[in-house]
Design a protein around this motif. Sequence first.
Motif, PDB file in Angstrom:
ATOM      1  N   LEU A  10       0.820  -1.197   0.000  1.00  0.00           N
ATOM      2  CA  LEU A  10       0.000   0.000   0.000  1.00  0.00           C
ATOM      3  C   LEU A  10       0.858   1.253   0.000  1.00  0.00           C
ATOM      4  O   LEU A  10       0.596   2.195  -0.729  1.00  0.00           O
ATOM      5  CB  LEU A  10      -0.935  -0.011   1.210  1.00  0.00           C
ATOM      6  N   ALA A  11       1.913   1.229   0.813  1.00  0.00           N
ATOM      7  CA  ALA A  11       2.747   2.411   0.925  1.00  0.00           C
ATOM      8  C   ALA A  11       3.401   2.729  -0.414  1.00  0.00           C
ATOM      9  O   ALA A  11       3.359   3.862  -0.897  1.00  0.00           O
ATOM     10  CB  ALA A  11       3.811   2.209   2.002  1.00  0.00           C
ATOM     11  N   THR A  12       4.002   1.715  -1.019  1.00  0.00           N
ATOM     12  CA  THR A  12       4.678   1.980  -2.284  1.00  0.00           C
ATOM     13  C   THR A  12       3.671   2.359  -3.361  1.00  0.00           C
ATOM     14  O   THR A  12       3.939   3.220  -4.189  1.00  0.00           O
ATOM     15  CB  THR A  12       5.473   0.754  -2.748  1.00  0.00           C
ATOM     16  N   ALA A  13       2.527   1.705  -3.324  1.00  0.00           N
ATOM     17  CA  ALA A  13       1.519   2.026  -4.325  1.00  0.00           C
ATOM     18  C   ALA A  13       1.082   3.470  -4.176  1.00  0.00           C
ATOM     19  O   ALA A  13       0.982   4.207  -5.159  1.00  0.00           O
ATOM     20  CB  ALA A  13       0.319   1.107  -4.181  1.00  0.00           C
ATOM     21  N   ALA A  14       0.870   3.854  -2.950  1.00  0.00           N
ATOM     22  CA  ALA A  14       0.440   5.225  -2.717  1.00  0.00           C
ATOM     23  C   ALA A  14       1.503   6.199  -3.212  1.00  0.00           C
ATOM     24  O   ALA A  14       1.214   7.211  -3.844  1.00  0.00           O
ATOM     25  CB  ALA A  14       0.166   5.445  -1.237  1.00  0.00           C
TER      26      ALA A  14
ATOM     27  N   LEU B 129      -4.533   0.509  -8.679  1.00  0.00           N
ATOM     28  CA  LEU B 129      -4.630   0.564 -10.142  1.00  0.00           C
ATOM     29  C   LEU B 129      -3.578   1.547 -10.627  1.00  0.00           C
ATOM     30  O   LEU B 129      -3.231   2.490  -9.924  1.00  0.00           O
ATOM     31  CB  LEU B 129      -6.017   1.029 -10.566  1.00  0.00           C
ATOM     32  N   ASN B 130      -3.089   1.306 -11.828  1.00  0.00           N
ATOM     33  CA  ASN B 130      -2.016   2.140 -12.362  1.00  0.00           C
ATOM     34  C   ASN B 130      -0.784   2.152 -11.472  1.00  0.00           C
ATOM     35  O   ASN B 130      -0.117   3.166 -11.309  1.00  0.00           O
ATOM     36  CB  ASN B 130      -2.503   3.568 -12.624  1.00  0.00           C
ATOM     37  N   SER B 131      -0.496   0.997 -10.862  1.00  0.00           N
ATOM     38  CA  SER B 131       0.729   0.859 -10.094  1.00  0.00           C
ATOM     39  C   SER B 131       1.449  -0.397 -10.568  1.00  0.00           C
ATOM     40  O   SER B 131       0.886  -1.490 -10.563  1.00  0.00           O
ATOM     41  CB  SER B 131       0.403   0.751  -8.608  1.00  0.00           C
ATOM     42  N   ARG B 132       2.694  -0.198 -11.000  1.00  0.00           N
ATOM     43  CA  ARG B 132       3.445  -1.362 -11.483  1.00  0.00           C
ATOM     44  C   ARG B 132       3.737  -2.318 -10.335  1.00  0.00           C
ATOM     45  O   ARG B 132       3.804  -3.523 -10.510  1.00  0.00           O
ATOM     46  CB  ARG B 132       4.744  -0.904 -12.152  1.00  0.00           C
ATOM     47  N   ILE B 133       3.918  -1.770  -9.158  1.00  0.00           N
ATOM     48  CA  ILE B 133       4.188  -2.630  -8.004  1.00  0.00           C
ATOM     49  C   ILE B 133       2.979  -3.511  -7.713  1.00  0.00           C
ATOM     50  O   ILE B 133       3.115  -4.705  -7.418  1.00  0.00           O
ATOM     51  CB  ILE B 133       4.564  -1.772  -6.776  1.00  0.00           C
ATOM     52  N   GLY B 134       1.790  -2.928  -7.853  1.00  0.00           N
ATOM     53  CA  GLY B 134       0.579  -3.716  -7.665  1.00  0.00           C
ATOM     54  C   GLY B 134       0.538  -4.897  -8.620  1.00  0.00           C
ATOM     55  O   GLY B 134       0.249  -6.029  -8.230  1.00  0.00           O
TER      56      GLY B 134
END
Lengths: 408, 272, 273
Positions: A10-14, B129-134
Amino acid sequence: MGRWLRGFALATAAALCGGCGQSDGRPVVRFIVQPDAGGGYRAVVEKFALARPDILVEMVEGPASTDSREEMYIGAFMAGDSPYDVVLMDVIWVPKFAAQGWLLPLDDRFPSQARDAFLPGDVRAGIWDGRCYRVPLRSDAGMLYYRSDLVPDPPATFEALAARARGLKTADRGGFVFQGRQYEGLVCAFLEVLWGHGGDVLDDSGAVVLDSPEGIRALTWLAGLVGDGAPEGVTTYQEEEARAAFQEGRAVFMRNWPYAWAKLQEDGSPVKGKVGIVPMVHAEGRESAATLGGWGFGISRTAKFPDAAWAFIEFATAPEQQKLLNARNGAIPTRRALFEDPEILARHPHYPELFRVLLAARPRPVHPQYSRISQSLQRHLSAALVKSETPEEAIRKAAGEIRGIVGK
Amino acid sequence: MKRLLPVAVAAMAAFSLGPFLWSALTSLKPADELFRVPPTWIPRSVSLDNYRDVFAQRPFARYMVNSLFVAGLSTILTLAAGAPAAWALARLRLRWSAAIEKGFLAFALFPPAVLLVPLFVAARDAGVLNSRIGVAFVHAALNLPFAVWSLTSFFRAFPADLEDAARVDGFSRAGVLLRVVFPVSAPALAATAILVFIFSWNEFVIALTFLTRDELRTVPVGVAMLSGVTAYDIPWGQISAAVVVTTLPVVAAVLAFQRSIVQGLGAGAVKG
Amino acid sequence: MGSRSRYLWLLPSAALLGVILALPLLKGLAGGVPGIGDALRDPAVGRAAWNTCLFAGISVPLELGLGLAFALLLNRDFRGRGLARALAILPWALPTAVMALSWRWIFSDSWGIANDLPRALGLLEEPVPWLGRPGTAMAALIAADVWKTTPFVTLILLAGLQGVPSDLYEAMSLDGAGPVRRFFWVTLPLLRPSIALALVFRLIQALGIFDLVWVLTGGGPADATRTISLEAYDSVFRHLEPGRGAAVTLLAAAGMFAVALVLGALARGRGDA
């Protein structure tokens, strides 16, 4: 560890995603479009930004395959609260999406007087259950291409087309090519033959009339050509295979969409200047028909700013923007008046013939279960083409399945 | 036997390379030569236009960086989570190990197409969404069953007396894993990593629906975005060029990686 | 270290699966339970299941055979082995959907090399539309899949071979055992776990085949190559019936699970299963 993982994610995504989906307070209008190779869509969006700086339009280019883009829209709609406010729709999506309650009716914003300026088939395809859900942006319809150097006077009837195709084929040139692979294109090609024979899949009341004598005659004609007036390999053809065969001089007649014209007339094309187009042929005493394709705009029911979405749709489907899309992307206009526009005619001298085809264009069966109807047709049409079912058997089976689907 | 070896190797190379070579040759043909009948095997006129157009039409360098990031991160995550689990299943005589192993396998049975909508909902609610890490995390989860089974199978083959000897020498369990088991199983780790990496590199559906901003897109989605001016025409030459340009470096990188990991860990084992 | 704490080793992977996959799986599949009965009676599902089994039943054994041969070859010492290994991985590294498009061109009746080459060699007189006849379309699909996924098997078996201690071979050689005996008495038994692994995952992948069929034949002609995952996909994304898609998927998953476990256990041998 689990908490750590989730926290980390979550942190990195944020951190990475900070700001996405946010705007500066202006209404945002987002939609998916095919890859904008010609740049026309981008130009329209840029023009709109100048005209309406208070609205932010976000254009998401999707993959070239229509199926993949449909998947993106459907995935978002099924998830609820779709991020796409404007839906750029293929004609056959309308009843399906509308029946799910995913679209906003546009009857007030797009009243009948306004619809009269558009091609009639394109308008009809946007109506489901008495309400209008789609404003046509670009049109498309199937037609018959022929080699004008080999066929000075194009045939008008199915008998004549079959006779010419058989007569003019040689060892390395087939007669007639069309889309014969098991997919949506086969249904499009078949419907033109069916309608031209006076048959139909559903009648006006929605009852299945496919297994009429006309229906059987239509499929008998089409399947009878395979391996004879049409190459056996036509059962693997999509649009591009047919186009390439015709362009390389290995076919005399072709059923295809208007896009092929520009390719056939390109410099270096072996058939440049030797191509004519007419509406698909018809049976004696019947009329030609074309299968309608094409794209148009709808508004998602969950759109946060439907008025902003409408402002963009109105702008993008206006004559000036349709001309821009025609010039950049070769998009066929949906407004009748543009077929008399001198600039457009100068660029596309074949548009008067195309206009005749478009006026005769009919939507595929307008039904929320169309995809299942089409799947059943594809299955049995393909079986008839590869001779694993007789045309009569195929039509009867398909009609039986479709009765089960529509319940009539 | 000795004399047959070169023949066998040549046959294998022809099998593996053949269809790809056909694509590579296609990528060098100008548009009007693609549909010649009979087909020209060697392009009559070699043209690099397709390569130029690929990069002009789409930011493929960017797509490759994204793919490298997603696939790399997901591989690391998969191995980091999967190796300890595999070790436990193979060695620690867990009472439920057989059931747990089958449980992992159960997760491999469901195609992403069915999972797509619920995954999309979960990702949206988590704001990834729109996160490569995700996407890397999702790929890692999808890959985990294979990685666990693969590593478990290889760890089982690991000689137990070596491990016991190390334990006697005073290594902790984690120490044994890092200093003895991993180095000796380097080929297995490398093979698993390669398979997992390439899976993620090529994954399409999740990457397509999760990453809608062009600057975040991955290679397979980028290839799917190559288009002619109309929806019908398939830019055949460009697609072939894109595949050549994006695949060859990956294979080279993957092999370099394999060699270094096998040598690096192998060297560690000798010293340890 | 207590016996409970041993389970801590499983925590990272359990967390990854639990957080990311478990809930969506439950949500996605729960809707399928009521539809299982209908799906079982649906002839379209039966037909697709048969096609899928036919496809997997032929392609997976071919891949295992070829993969084993390639792995044995690549495990020997020869000059250029690194390059040969690179070539062997190449088909697996190519994006399936794109390479499937290539295969469509390769199998074309007019400009396809799968017609041109046999004709140049005098094996064919008339061009064959490989993808246009029900029987040859399935064969073409299998050929493309064998090409694409053999590297998966090769890589796993090669790693397995690298774990076979060379002193065992030396001992056998001293006993005067020939290469064939050595293969059957040493290599194959030691490779069994790797073979089981490759078999289980190749089976699962083959029974779930989607992209390749989608692009190559679209399930045609006359539904001859329509597989179970095409059926599930169409239910969800074409017909907007996620319940039916989930039901079909559940059925398929149950079948796959049983087949994979049984065959996997057989391949591994009794002692280890």
